[in-house]
Design an enzyme around this catalytic site. Structure first.
Site, PDB file in Angstrom:
ATOM      1  CD1 TRP A   1      41.985  36.951  39.985  1.00  0.00           C
ATOM      2  CD2 TRP A   1      43.628  36.740  41.494  1.00  0.00           C
ATOM      3  NE1 TRP A   1      42.455  38.208  40.260  1.00  0.00           N
ATOM      4  CE2 TRP A   1      43.466  38.111  41.173  1.00  0.00           C
ATOM      5  CE3 TRP A   1      44.598  36.368  42.428  1.00  0.00           C
ATOM      6  CZ2 TRP A   1      44.247  39.109  41.768  1.00  0.00           C
ATOM      7  CZ3 TRP A   1      45.370  37.346  43.012  1.00  0.00           C
ATOM      8  CH2 TRP A   1      45.193  38.701  42.675  1.00  0.00           C
TER       9      TRP A   1
ATOM     10  CG  ASP B   1      43.688  34.055  47.268  1.00  0.00           C
ATOM     11  OD1 ASP B   1      43.424  34.944  48.105  1.00  0.00           O
ATOM     12  OD2 ASP B   1      43.828  34.295  46.053  1.00  0.00           O
TER      13      ASP B   1
ATOM     14  CE  LYS C   1      36.935  41.767  44.909  1.00  0.00           C
ATOM     15  NZ  LYS C   1      38.395  41.707  44.973  1.00  0.00           N
TER      16      LYS C   1
END
Length: 410
Positions: free
Chosen positions: A138, A219, A255
């Protein structure tokens, strides 16, 4: 009397480049084509490509309004009920680590803020220790580490030949890292590739990390959203914890609960004793105080209320499964369309092997530019597309764009 001049004190400030992810949405908005598709930002959309607020979130907010919650400052570490809920979701409510008080949890500003707080801790208390990040990863991981003054390098992850995991390269690079390095790992639904290690491979990764006295830093941005199961998506973290490894974990609820704008997440440290956990928590709070003082309450209460109410919790799990199921259906439909359109017989099955909202198409920058310039498909330049922004009705159009870009653009 001083005379005003036209020269600003800030003449040396240059224009910053557009954000490689958020800039995609800006370009999309400026496009007037009715064919345009925004597959850049990782935000869930309905089949009609509209933003979605979970029903369970609406119910939790209604309960909050009815109860007349105050808007007083939270403690620096955040809402206690949220911190308890998020640790239990991550590790399992009956995990011995929780019962023994060996986890320090501090509410953070979603995943980004939680990672930033963890990086600030590393910079202050593990100075000079290098963080290894996957290639690719990311994009904000590099920004966070750079702005925190934490050195980093990359380990191999993506194999462009197979459009899969370069597991041998990953293991070799982690083995060759200086003992005691920090290894940043994606707990599930790797961003941007959508390629995750198998359970057996996670075991091998844990072996090497333990052997080298590395510190894992997970993460976890998609727990429950990747597979539809909160437990399955936390299995990598739980496997490491069960082995007695100390580790950091950053969490996000953008999310899985659709709380993108609420900025709700957490940084967790799983350590060897409750005494160490308490000391780490005190220092995380010390770092948070001059950064943002204390975190927002609204999203924290939503999470705590949903997790704390058995009926709402079951409803949340059902909605997660629906969202994950829609993305799986789009993934299958895109694969079917690509296989049907491709007259050269390329194997596109890697799309089905990936997981989560993203697919790494294998398209290079020039091919990705063609997707945008010719086909009005907006995506990041590394070839990542967000399947959460795709509908079944648009799969054939997207397949045509990918085939054209892959075969006709070098």
């Amino acid at each position: 009397m001083a005379v005003a001049v036209d020269v600003s004190k800030f003449e040396s400030v240059t224009m910053a480049p557009p954000d490689p992810i958020l800039g995609v949405s800006e370009a999309f908005k400026a496009d007037s084509s009715p064919l345009k598709l925004n597959l850049g930002v990782g935000a869930y959309r309905t089949e009609e490509l509209q933003p979605y607020v979970l029903d369970v979130v609406k119910k939790a907010e209604k309960l909050m309004l009815e109860s007349g919650e105050f808007k007083e400052y939270l403690p620096i570490e955040g809402l206690a009920a949220f911190n308890k809920a998020t640790a239990e979701l991550l590790l399992g409510a009956d995990n011995p680590v929780i019962k023994q008080g060996r986890i320090a949890t501090v509410q953070g500003l979603s995943g980004t803020g939680s990672l930033r707080l963890g990086a600030a801790f590393i910079q202050r208390y593990l100075p000079g220790v290098k963080v290894l990040i996957s290639s690719p990863t990311w994009g904000n991981h590099k920004n966070i580490l750079n702005d925190s003054g934490v050195p980093w390098s990359e380990y191999r992850y993506f194999d462009p030949t197979t459009v899969g995991l370069d597991f041998s390269g990953m293991i070799e690079d982690i083995k060759n890292a200086t003992d005691g390095s920090i290894i940043l790992l994606h707990g599930c639904a790797h961003n941007p590739t959508g390629i995750d290690p198998t359970a057996e491979q996670w075991g091998t990764i844990a072996d090497v990390i333990e052997e080298k006295s590395h510190l894992p830093f997970f993460d976890v941005a998609y727990q429950g959203f990747a597979s539809g199961s909160l437990d399955n998506d936390a299995s990598s973290v739980r496997q490491f914890v069960a082995r007695g490894l100390e580790l950091f974990v950053a969490q996000s609820y953008s999310k899985n609960l659709g709380l993108y704008a609420e900025r709700i997440g957490a940084i967790n440290a799983v350590v060897s004793s409750s005494d160490v956990a308490n000391r780490i928590k005190s220092q995380l709070k010390r770092l948070a105080r001059p950064m943002y003082s204390n975190p927002p309450v609204h999203g924290a209460r939503i999470v705590a209320n949903v997790v704390g109410d058995p009926s709402l919790f079951d409803e949340w799990r059902s909605e997660m499964q629906l969202m994950a199921g829609r993305i799986k259906g789009v993934r299958q439909s895109l694969y079917d369309a690509l296989s049907s359109v491709d007259e050269n017989g390329k194997d596109w099955s890697f799309i089905l092997k990936q997981i989560g909202m993203f697919s790494f198409t294998g398209l290079n920058k020039n091919q990705s530019d063609n997707m945008t310039d010719k086909w009005h498909v907006y995506m990041t330049k590394d070839g990542r597309i967000s399947l959460a922004g795709l509908s079944l009705a648009k799969c054939e159009y997207l397949a045509d764009a990918i085939i054209d870009s892959y075969y006709n653009v070098k």
